[in-house]
Design a protein around this motif. Structure first.
Motif, mmCIF file in Angstrom:
data_model
loop_
_atom_site.group_PDB
_atom_site.id
_atom_site.type_symbol
_atom_site.label_atom_id
_atom_site.label_comp_id
_atom_site.label_asym_id
_atom_site.label_seq_id
_atom_site.Cartn_x
_atom_site.Cartn_y
_atom_site.Cartn_z
ATOM 1 N N ARG A 1 2.040 43.894 10.452
ATOM 2 C CA ARG A 1 1.773 43.000 11.579
ATOM 3 C C ARG A 1 0.272 42.885 11.815
ATOM 4 N NH1 ARG A 1 4.212 41.530 16.642
ATOM 5 N NH2 ARG A 1 2.656 41.465 18.266
ATOM 6 N N HIS A 2 -0.178 41.671 12.157
ATOM 7 C CA HIS A 2 -1.535 41.422 12.635
ATOM 8 C C HIS A 2 -1.430 40.811 14.024
ATOM 9 C CE1 HIS A 2 -3.989 42.052 9.070
ATOM 10 N NE2 HIS A 2 -3.309 41.175 8.360
ATOM 11 N N GLU A 3 -2.341 41.181 14.892
ATOM 12 C CA GLU A 3 -2.471 40.531 16.194
ATOM 13 C C GLU A 3 -3.948 40.291 16.416
ATOM 14 O OE1 GLU A 3 -1.356 41.540 20.790
ATOM 15 O OE2 GLU A 3 -0.028 42.270 19.216
ATOM 16 N N ILE A 4 -4.324 39.033 16.695
ATOM 17 C CA ILE A 4 -5.734 38.667 16.755
ATOM 18 C C ILE A 4 -6.037 37.879 18.016
ATOM 19 C CG2 ILE A 4 -7.587 37.388 15.607
ATOM 20 C CD1 ILE A 4 -6.064 37.828 12.966
ATOM 21 N N ASP A 5 -7.108 38.271 18.689
ATOM 22 C CA ASP A 5 -7.649 37.509 19.813
ATOM 23 C C ASP A 5 -9.023 37.008 19.399
ATOM 24 O OD1 ASP A 5 -5.510 38.009 21.573
ATOM 25 O OD2 ASP A 5 -6.374 39.920 22.195
ATOM 26 N N TYR A 6 -9.146 35.690 19.262
ATOM 27 C CA TYR A 6 -10.427 35.076 18.930
ATOM 28 C C TYR A 6 -11.196 34.901 20.234
ATOM 29 C CZ TYR A 6 -8.110 34.182 14.533
ATOM 30 O OH TYR A 6 -7.437 34.325 13.340
ATOM 31 N N VAL A 7 -12.327 35.583 20.352
ATOM 32 C CA VAL A 7 -13.078 35.613 21.610
ATOM 33 C C VAL A 7 -14.159 34.543 21.654
ATOM 34 C CG1 VAL A 7 -14.519 37.067 23.095
ATOM 35 C CG2 VAL A 7 -12.584 38.079 21.856
ATOM 36 N N ARG A 8 -14.897 34.391 20.549
ATOM 37 C CA ARG A 8 -16.042 33.475 20.526
ATOM 38 C C ARG A 8 -16.237 32.977 19.087
ATOM 39 N NH1 ARG A 8 -18.562 36.126 23.896
ATOM 40 N NH2 ARG A 8 -18.841 34.674 25.568
ATOM 41 N N PRO A 9 -16.639 31.724 18.895
ATOM 42 C CA PRO A 9 -16.879 31.230 17.530
ATOM 43 C C PRO A 9 -18.048 31.971 16.872
ATOM 44 C CG PRO A 9 -16.962 29.419 19.127
ATOM 45 C CD PRO A 9 -16.854 30.684 19.902
ATOM 46 N N LEU A 10 -17.926 32.166 15.584
ATOM 47 C CA LEU A 10 -18.986 32.775 14.786
ATOM 48 C C LEU A 10 -19.485 31.704 13.819
ATOM 49 C CD1 LEU A 10 -20.636 35.194 13.737
ATOM 50 C CD2 LEU A 10 -18.648 35.831 12.356
ATOM 51 N N VAL A 11 -20.783 31.403 13.889
ATOM 52 C CA VAL A 11 -21.368 30.388 13.014
ATOM 53 C C VAL A 11 -22.110 31.062 11.863
ATOM 54 C CG1 VAL A 11 -21.534 28.648 14.842
ATOM 55 C CG2 VAL A 11 -23.455 30.191 14.422
ATOM 56 N N HIS A 12 -22.332 30.293 10.804
ATOM 57 C CA HIS A 12 -22.987 30.856 9.623
ATOM 58 C C HIS A 12 -24.403 31.312 9.938
ATOM 59 C CE1 HIS A 12 -25.091 30.977 5.755
ATOM 60 N NE2 HIS A 12 -23.944 31.493 5.367
ATOM 61 N N ARG A 13 -24.757 32.427 9.340
ATOM 62 C CA ARG A 13 -26.115 32.965 9.404
ATOM 63 C C ARG A 13 -26.248 33.954 8.264
ATOM 64 N NH1 ARG A 13 -24.500 36.644 14.104
ATOM 65 N NH2 ARG A 13 -23.768 38.471 12.991
ATOM 66 N N HIS A 14 -27.451 34.440 8.038
ATOM 67 C CA HIS A 14 -27.670 35.354 6.923
ATOM 68 C C HIS A 14 -27.343 36.797 7.282
ATOM 69 C CE1 HIS A 14 -29.243 32.239 4.387
ATOM 70 N NE2 HIS A 14 -30.023 31.845 5.365
ATOM 71 N N ALA A 15 -27.420 37.148 8.544
ATOM 72 C CA ALA A 15 -27.144 38.526 8.968
ATOM 73 C C ALA A 15 -25.636 38.791 8.964
ATOM 74 C CB ALA A 15 -27.705 38.768 10.366
#
Length: 144
Positions: A57-71
């Protein structure tokens, strides 16, 4: 104790809106979990954590978008529950000041020779207890 995994972002992880695609986060969790399991194996001929496991089972809460970056982002991983034949792993994908995702995964040890789930050994349970952090996980999210 928590396991920390530094996860690089790849250009191919992005969707049409420039965010890490929601399905890609599952791969980030998998990478962190595999890194964790490999580091748990005690070596010295011990069979602990050397067999397979399956995700129940997986349970996921997406809190905030993550945009591309090098770090890279950090995936923190800990154990929230240990039972006779499974463990539940909690995660947070974050930076120093931003939380992007909270998740949990139920993992079942699996004997691929016998083609069936197996019980956790006493040694495996003892090792997992070092990462047991149920209270901290529940403070961070009541729903996960």
């Amino acid at each position: 104790m928590r396991h920390l995994y530094s996860c690089p972002l790849r250009w191919s992880d992005m969707d049409a809106f420039g965010h890490v695609n929601n399905a890609v986060f599952v791969r980030y969790l998998e990478e962190a979990r595999i890194d964790f399991m490999h580091r748990l194996a005690p070596g010295g001929g011990s069979p602990s954590f050397t067999g397979g496991s399956v995700v129940a089972r997986h349970e996921i809460d997406y809190v905030r978008p993550l945009v591309h970056r090098h770090a890279p982002v950090t995936v923190e991983l800990w154990v929230t529950k240990i039972s006779a034949a499974s463990m539940t792993v909690g995660y947070e994908v974050k930076d120093e000041d931003t939380l992007y995702l909270r998740a949990s995964t139920v993992v079942v040890p699996f004997d691929f020779t016998e083609e069936r789930p197996r019980r956790l050994t006493a040694e495996e349970k003892a090792i997992l207890k070092e990462y047991l952090d149920d209270a901290a996980h529940q403070e961070g999210s009541a729903a996960v």
